[in-house]
Design an enzyme around this catalytic site. Structure first.
Site, PDB file in Angstrom:
ATOM      1  N   TRP A 185      21.388  15.552  39.778  1.00  0.00           N
ATOM      2  CA  TRP A 185      22.144  16.489  38.957  1.00  0.00           C
ATOM      3  C   TRP A 185      21.783  16.237  37.505  1.00  0.00           C
ATOM      4  O   TRP A 185      21.775  15.085  37.044  1.00  0.00           O
ATOM      5  CB  TRP A 185      23.657  16.331  39.121  1.00  0.00           C
ATOM      6  CG  TRP A 185      24.418  17.169  38.123  1.00  0.00           C
ATOM      7  CD1 TRP A 185      24.622  18.514  38.170  1.00  0.00           C
ATOM      8  CD2 TRP A 185      25.018  16.721  36.895  1.00  0.00           C
ATOM      9  NE1 TRP A 185      25.320  18.938  37.062  1.00  0.00           N
ATOM     10  CE2 TRP A 185      25.570  17.848  36.264  1.00  0.00           C
ATOM     11  CE3 TRP A 185      25.131  15.474  36.274  1.00  0.00           C
ATOM     12  CZ2 TRP A 185      26.239  17.771  35.036  1.00  0.00           C
ATOM     13  CZ3 TRP A 185      25.793  15.399  35.054  1.00  0.00           C
ATOM     14  CH2 TRP A 185      26.344  16.546  34.451  1.00  0.00           C
ATOM     15  N   GLU A 226      21.430  19.408  42.834  1.00  0.00           N
ATOM     16  CA  GLU A 226      22.820  19.859  42.690  1.00  0.00           C
ATOM     17  C   GLU A 226      22.978  20.874  41.565  1.00  0.00           C
ATOM     18  O   GLU A 226      22.574  20.632  40.426  1.00  0.00           O
ATOM     19  CB  GLU A 226      23.719  18.654  42.419  1.00  0.00           C
ATOM     20  CG  GLU A 226      25.189  18.995  42.267  1.00  0.00           C
ATOM     21  CD  GLU A 226      26.049  17.761  42.053  1.00  0.00           C
ATOM     22  OE1 GLU A 226      27.273  17.917  41.852  1.00  0.00           O
ATOM     23  OE2 GLU A 226      25.496  16.634  42.066  1.00  0.00           O
ATOM     24  N   LYS A 228      25.266  23.723  39.113  1.00  0.00           N
ATOM     25  CA  LYS A 228      26.529  23.751  38.380  1.00  0.00           C
ATOM     26  C   LYS A 228      26.636  25.051  37.596  1.00  0.00           C
ATOM     27  O   LYS A 228      25.631  25.599  37.133  1.00  0.00           O
ATOM     28  CB  LYS A 228      26.638  22.553  37.430  1.00  0.00           C
ATOM     29  CG  LYS A 228      28.031  22.377  36.838  1.00  0.00           C
ATOM     30  CD  LYS A 228      28.207  21.017  36.178  1.00  0.00           C
ATOM     31  CE  LYS A 228      29.649  20.812  35.750  1.00  0.00           C
ATOM     32  NZ  LYS A 228      29.887  19.475  35.157  1.00  0.00           N
ATOM     33  N   ASP A 259      28.809  21.194  44.968  1.00  0.00           N
ATOM     34  CA  ASP A 259      30.029  20.505  44.546  1.00  0.00           C
ATOM     35  C   ASP A 259      31.170  21.514  44.518  1.00  0.00           C
ATOM     36  O   ASP A 259      31.020  22.624  44.001  1.00  0.00           O
ATOM     37  CB  ASP A 259      29.813  19.893  43.159  1.00  0.00           C
ATOM     38  CG  ASP A 259      30.976  19.033  42.699  1.00  0.00           C
ATOM     39  OD1 ASP A 259      32.100  19.562  42.555  1.00  0.00           O
ATOM     40  OD2 ASP A 259      30.774  17.828  42.441  1.00  0.00           O
ATOM     41  N   HIS A 262      31.865  23.139  41.100  1.00  0.00           N
ATOM     42  CA  HIS A 262      30.747  23.582  40.275  1.00  0.00           C
ATOM     43  C   HIS A 262      30.513  25.075  40.282  1.00  0.00           C
ATOM     44  O   HIS A 262      29.448  25.543  39.867  1.00  0.00           O
ATOM     45  CB  HIS A 262      29.463  22.866  40.703  1.00  0.00           C
ATOM     46  CG  HIS A 262      29.362  21.474  40.193  1.00  0.00           C
ATOM     47  ND1 HIS A 262      28.179  20.759  40.175  1.00  0.00           N
ATOM     48  CD2 HIS A 262      30.297  20.647  39.659  1.00  0.00           C
ATOM     49  CE1 HIS A 262      28.385  19.562  39.666  1.00  0.00           C
ATOM     50  NE2 HIS A 262      29.670  19.461  39.354  1.00  0.00           N
ATOM     51  N   HIS A 286      29.533  17.637  47.726  1.00  0.00           N
ATOM     52  CA  HIS A 286      30.352  16.784  46.880  1.00  0.00           C
ATOM     53  C   HIS A 286      31.758  17.374  46.909  1.00  0.00           C
ATOM     54  O   HIS A 286      32.044  18.359  46.232  1.00  0.00           O
ATOM     55  CB  HIS A 286      29.808  16.722  45.454  1.00  0.00           C
ATOM     56  CG  HIS A 286      28.767  15.675  45.270  1.00  0.00           C
ATOM     57  ND1 HIS A 286      28.282  15.306  44.037  1.00  0.00           N
ATOM     58  CD2 HIS A 286      28.129  14.888  46.169  1.00  0.00           C
ATOM     59  CE1 HIS A 286      27.389  14.340  44.186  1.00  0.00           C
ATOM     60  NE2 HIS A 286      27.281  14.083  45.472  1.00  0.00           N
ATOM     61  N   ASP A 294      35.896  22.510  36.536  1.00  0.00           N
ATOM     62  CA  ASP A 294      35.318  21.371  37.254  1.00  0.00           C
ATOM     63  C   ASP A 294      35.935  20.073  36.745  1.00  0.00           C
ATOM     64  O   ASP A 294      35.302  19.288  36.045  1.00  0.00           O
ATOM     65  CB  ASP A 294      33.801  21.365  37.053  1.00  0.00           C
ATOM     66  CG  ASP A 294      33.142  20.175  37.728  1.00  0.00           C
ATOM     67  OD1 ASP A 294      33.638  19.752  38.783  1.00  0.00           O
ATOM     68  OD2 ASP A 294      32.156  19.666  37.178  1.00  0.00           O
ATOM     69  N   ASP A 296      37.358  17.606  38.661  1.00  0.00           N
ATOM     70  CA  ASP A 296      37.185  16.454  39.549  1.00  0.00           C
ATOM     71  C   ASP A 296      38.478  15.718  39.838  1.00  0.00           C
ATOM     72  O   ASP A 296      38.558  14.494  39.705  1.00  0.00           O
ATOM     73  CB  ASP A 296      36.147  15.495  38.956  1.00  0.00           C
ATOM     74  CG  ASP A 296      34.746  16.091  38.987  1.00  0.00           C
ATOM     75  OD1 ASP A 296      34.297  16.460  40.077  1.00  0.00           O
ATOM     76  OD2 ASP A 296      34.115  16.195  37.920  1.00  0.00           O
ATOM     77  N   ASP A 326      33.353  13.343  45.091  1.00  0.00           N
ATOM     78  CA  ASP A 326      33.038  13.299  43.659  1.00  0.00           C
ATOM     79  C   ASP A 326      34.281  13.655  42.863  1.00  0.00           C
ATOM     80  O   ASP A 326      34.519  14.810  42.534  1.00  0.00           O
ATOM     81  CB  ASP A 326      31.900  14.261  43.331  1.00  0.00           C
ATOM     82  CG  ASP A 326      31.457  14.142  41.873  1.00  0.00           C
ATOM     83  OD1 ASP A 326      31.992  13.278  41.159  1.00  0.00           O
ATOM     84  OD2 ASP A 326      30.569  14.915  41.459  1.00  0.00           O
TER      85      ASP A 326
END
Length: 425
Positions: A185, A226, A228, A259, A262, A286, A294, A296, A326
């Site tokens: 990423w 990855e 985003k 993800d 993302h 993820h 995003d 997390d 993640d």
């Protein structure tokens, strides 16, 4: 084994048998599915290159809960406790700047020797490793660009970092006897509207081609890329968008990483799994929880988590989807965050495995959408929690919220003392 838990399990098995679900088979499958637990929850994505723990490049951690791991040894100790609270056998996902460097080693110079202690720990605990290059928190990434940078010298530095990481991942895979997934990423992008969206993407593709030029056996390492939507400082344009990496993965036969945080807030990755697996060989997830962006957050047992796992099971994708976590939350006990998020992920997998998938798909094929919807809804109130309690007890991990007692004691005896002690990296 508790008689009450065993009795509840047997009654639950009878209920599931009525809808043609083999509970024992579901648990056998569940035991074979590892979750790649991420190391960076334990130290707020600080790594072990330097002491300031500065992030940047599209990353931020909020909170200042006491007890952050400051060394690799402390992080491993915290992880061992977390694994003891989670049923099943799982993996560990390492970032490149979590090596033990013992001196000034720049990222284009890292080697397997800087991760030998992690590999020794991995072998002794039978916890396989995954890996990630670290394209952030570095002086050569301060302007928001790495592999897509206009400066050829900076691009080469990060290309060399990626090549070094592939060699490290391959060595890890060889040592542990199964492929080490190496996920790329990069944060590259613009805060405001670019004059050229094309040029950075051409540079990124060229850089990635150079990194992946050497063929490495898929028995040793699997390359993942990855995407985003945006990041802090790259709100208007991210070079590595979903479309960019989907095209790259298809054309270069690479694993795509998606993800959960993302994409646009109205998008979900559960809806994308069946589409991308038509064209890419394998998929890395993820699993995270974005709140309005995003962010997390720690994974909770919410609708999207369950939808992700249902999609994997319904599509018969268990052999092609790799599940990693993640999230990073410094506002709560970090070991507890691991336990909460990973236990929820395993729970969602269990619920998906306990669904009468064949019966539902047969009804759909017949066009009996009424019965399909009715059974899907009735399944939500089936006694899966009795199966979960039994699974935890069979794996010798705490049932229910009893694991909080263990975490509380560890916080009192270990984590709370760290702020009072000096540390040497």
């Amino acid at each position: 084994m508790s008689e009450n838990i065993s009795r509840a399990y047997e009654l639950a098995k009878e209920r599931y048998a009525e809808i043609d679900v083999d509970v024992d088979k579901a648990l056998q499958i569940l035991k074979t599915i590892p979750i790649s637990v991420h190391c960076w929850q334990g130290d707020d994505v600080a790594g072990f290159e330097r002491d300031d723990g500065a992030l940047g490049n599209g990353l931020a951690v909020t909170g200042n809960y006491p007890g952050r791991a400051r060394t690799a040894e402390e992080l491993r100790n915290d992880l061992e406790l977390a694994y003891s609270l989670i049923p099943g056998k799982h993996r560990l996902n390492l970032h490149a700047f979590y090596g033990e460097f013992h001196g000034s080693i720049d990222r284009d110079e890292i080697g397997i020797e800087h991760f030998q202690s992690w590999m020794d720990w991995s072998a002794s605990h039978r916890i396989s490793l995954d890996f990630n290059p670290s394209y952030f928190s570095h002086t050569k990434a301060v302007d928001g660009f790495t592999l897509a940078h206009q400066d050829a010298g900076i691009r080469q530095f990060w290309i060399d970092h990626g090549i070094a990481c592939r060699k490290i991942a391959a060595a890890m895979g060889e040592a542990q006897g199964n492929p080490c997934i190496n996920n790329f990423w990069v944060p590259d992008g613009f805060k405001d509207t670019p004059a050229s969206r094309k040029a950075p993407r051409e540079r990124l593709a060229d850089s990635l081609d150079k990194i992946f030029a050497e063929e490495i056996s898929r028995e040793l390492t699997l390359d993942a890329i990855e995407c985003k939507l945006f990041g802090i400082g790259s709100e208007s344009y991210v070079v590595g968008s979903h479309e960019f990496y989907l095209g790259y993965a298809i054309s270069r036969n690479k694993m795509l990483c998606m993800d959960a945080g993302h994409f646009h807030p109205t998008e979900v990755i559960s809806d994308k799994i069946s589409s991308v697996l038509m064209y890419v060989p394998e998929l890395l997830l993820h699993v995270s929880r974005g709140v309005r962006w995003d962010s997390d957050h720690v994974v909770t047992f919410n609708d999207e988590l369950q939808a992700i796992m249902h999609e994997i099971v319904r599509g018969d994708y268990l052999s092609r989807v790799h599940i990693g976590l993640d999230f990073f939350d410094a506002s709560i006990n970090r070991v507890a965050a691991w336990a909460i998020g990973t236990r929820n992920t395993v729970k969602a997998l269990l619920v998906a495995l306990l669904e009468p998938t064949q019966k539902l798909q047969a009804l759909e094929k017949e066009g009996n959408y009424t019965a399909r919807l009715a059974l899907m809804e009735e399944h939500k109130s089936m006694p899966w929690s009795a199966i979960w309690d039994y699974y935890c007890q069979a794996c010798d991990v705490p049932v229910g919220a009893k694991w909080l007692e263990t975490v509380g004691q560890y916080e009192r005896n270990v984590l709370s003392l760290r702020s009072q002690e000096s540390v040497t990296h």
